[in-house]
Design a protein around this motif. Sequence first.
Motif, PDB file in Angstrom:
ATOM      1  N   VAL A  72       0.861  -1.345  -0.081  1.00 17.37           N
ATOM      2  CA  VAL A  72      -0.018   0.122   0.034  1.00 17.37           C
ATOM      3  C   VAL A  72       0.795   1.297   0.062  1.00 17.37           C
ATOM      4  N   ALA A  73       2.005   1.253   0.598  1.00 19.21           N
ATOM      5  CA  ALA A  73       2.929   2.498   0.866  1.00 19.21           C
ATOM      6  C   ALA A  73       3.281   2.745  -0.487  1.00 19.21           C
ATOM      7  N   LEU A  74       3.715   1.875  -1.396  1.00 14.09           N
ATOM      8  CA  LEU A  74       4.059   2.137  -2.932  1.00 14.09           C
ATOM      9  C   LEU A  74       3.124   2.554  -3.796  1.00 14.09           C
ATOM     10  N   ILE A  75       1.800   2.094  -3.502  1.00 15.21           N
ATOM     11  CA  ILE A  75       0.583   2.538  -4.406  1.00 15.21           C
ATOM     12  C   ILE A  75       0.458   3.842  -3.910  1.00 15.21           C
ATOM     13  N   ARG A  76       0.510   4.398  -2.634  1.00 17.34           N
ATOM     14  CA  ARG A  76       0.255   5.850  -2.257  1.00 17.34           C
ATOM     15  C   ARG A  76       1.212   6.630  -2.805  1.00 17.34           C
ATOM     16  N   ARG A  77       2.500   6.204  -2.663  1.00 17.80           N
ATOM     17  CA  ARG A  77       3.591   7.238  -3.175  1.00 17.80           C
ATOM     18  C   ARG A  77       3.446   7.433  -4.596  1.00 17.80           C
ATOM     19  N   VAL A  78       3.190   6.471  -5.378  1.00 23.99           N
ATOM     20  CA  VAL A  78       2.860   6.533  -6.732  1.00 23.99           C
ATOM     21  C   VAL A  78       1.778   7.560  -7.030  1.00 23.99           C
ATOM     22  N   ALA A  79       0.797   7.414  -6.318  1.00 23.24           N
ATOM     23  CA  ALA A  79      -0.602   8.177  -6.422  1.00 23.24           C
ATOM     24  C   ALA A  79      -0.331   9.680  -5.985  1.00 23.24           C
ATOM     25  N   ALA A  80       0.807   9.762  -4.970  1.00 22.02           N
ATOM     26  CA  ALA A  80       1.237  11.208  -4.457  1.00 22.02           C
ATOM     27  C   ALA A  80       1.966  11.710  -5.690  1.00 22.02           C
ATOM     28  N   VAL A  81       2.713  11.141  -6.465  1.00 19.51           N
ATOM     29  CA  VAL A  81       3.513  11.742  -7.513  1.00 19.51           C
ATOM     30  C   VAL A  81       2.616  12.168  -8.534  1.00 19.51           C
ATOM     31  N   LEU A  82       1.647  11.290  -8.850  1.00 19.37           N
ATOM     32  CA  LEU A  82       0.699  11.667  -9.728  1.00 19.37           C
ATOM     33  C   LEU A  82      -0.082  12.839  -9.556  1.00 19.37           C
ATOM     34  N   PHE A  83      -0.539  12.985  -8.243  1.00 22.40           N
ATOM     35  CA  PHE A  83      -1.253  14.095  -7.868  1.00 22.40           C
ATOM     36  C   PHE A  83      -0.502  15.349  -7.900  1.00 22.40           C
ATOM     37  N   LEU A  84       0.736  15.023  -7.573  1.00 21.91           N
ATOM     38  CA  LEU A  84       1.938  16.363  -7.717  1.00 21.91           C
ATOM     39  C   LEU A  84       1.854  16.876  -9.083  1.00 21.91           C
ATOM     40  N   VAL A  85       1.893  15.980  -9.997  1.00 20.41           N
ATOM     41  CA  VAL A  85       2.282  16.298 -11.481  1.00 20.41           C
ATOM     42  C   VAL A  85       0.902  16.854 -11.996  1.00 20.41           C
ATOM     43  N   PHE A  86      -0.385  16.502 -11.417  1.00 20.37           N
ATOM     44  CA  PHE A  86      -1.605  17.178 -11.741  1.00 20.37           C
ATOM     45  C   PHE A  86      -1.665  18.535 -11.123  1.00 20.37           C
ATOM     46  N   ALA A  87      -1.261  18.586  -9.884  1.00 24.64           N
ATOM     47  CA  ALA A  87      -1.050  19.786  -9.225  1.00 24.64           C
ATOM     48  C   ALA A  87      -0.266  21.217 -10.167  1.00 24.64           C
TER      49      ALA A  87
END
Length: 198
Positions: free
Chosen positions: A171-186
């Motif tokens: 889950v930690a890996l999924i959340r970190r990848v998602a965080a990076v994607l959210f940062l890109v969208f930001a």
Amino acid sequence: MSLTVIATAFALVLPVELPDKTLFASLVLATRFAPLPVFVGVGTAFGLQVAIAVTAGSLLSLLPEALVSGVVAVLFLVGAIVLWRSARSGPEDAGEAADVREQTSFLRAAAISFGVLFAAEWGDLSQLATAGLAARLDAPVSVFIGAWAALLTVSGLAVFLGAKLADRLPVALIRRVAAVLFLVFAVVAAVETVRTLT
């Protein structure tokens, strides 16, 4: 009710949503909560957003673009920070992930999913496309059905994939990848805001 308008709205909204931020948000929510309440919350949020878009018609496109993209940038930056921080405190294996999903009540998981998607969908391309269709075609119910069906299809795929990923990947890996994607969208939204203001 017009089947042609329903098919047109579905065909227009589906490809817009497939690579969209809401797909990733739904996927991430399904790694944190059980799939059914996530789908109910996300589906309800999409239904309300589509109803607002159809009702407002072309008025949504009159909102200042800089304001909309600036708010979206802030929302995704906050989302990225929350996801990155939660990766450190989350369960590390698939068995623990399933236990955490089971501990959250149906209503709470659905409410969180509703809130996240309702906020993230403002000013989205699918919402603007739906508003444009409703403004041009004299079939608001058909536009609503077609657009909502497309959004439910995308969210169903995302929730199903999110639940499967949570069972197989840390889950930690999924959340970190998602965080990076959210940062890109930001960052993309912030660039759009600056470009609109200049």
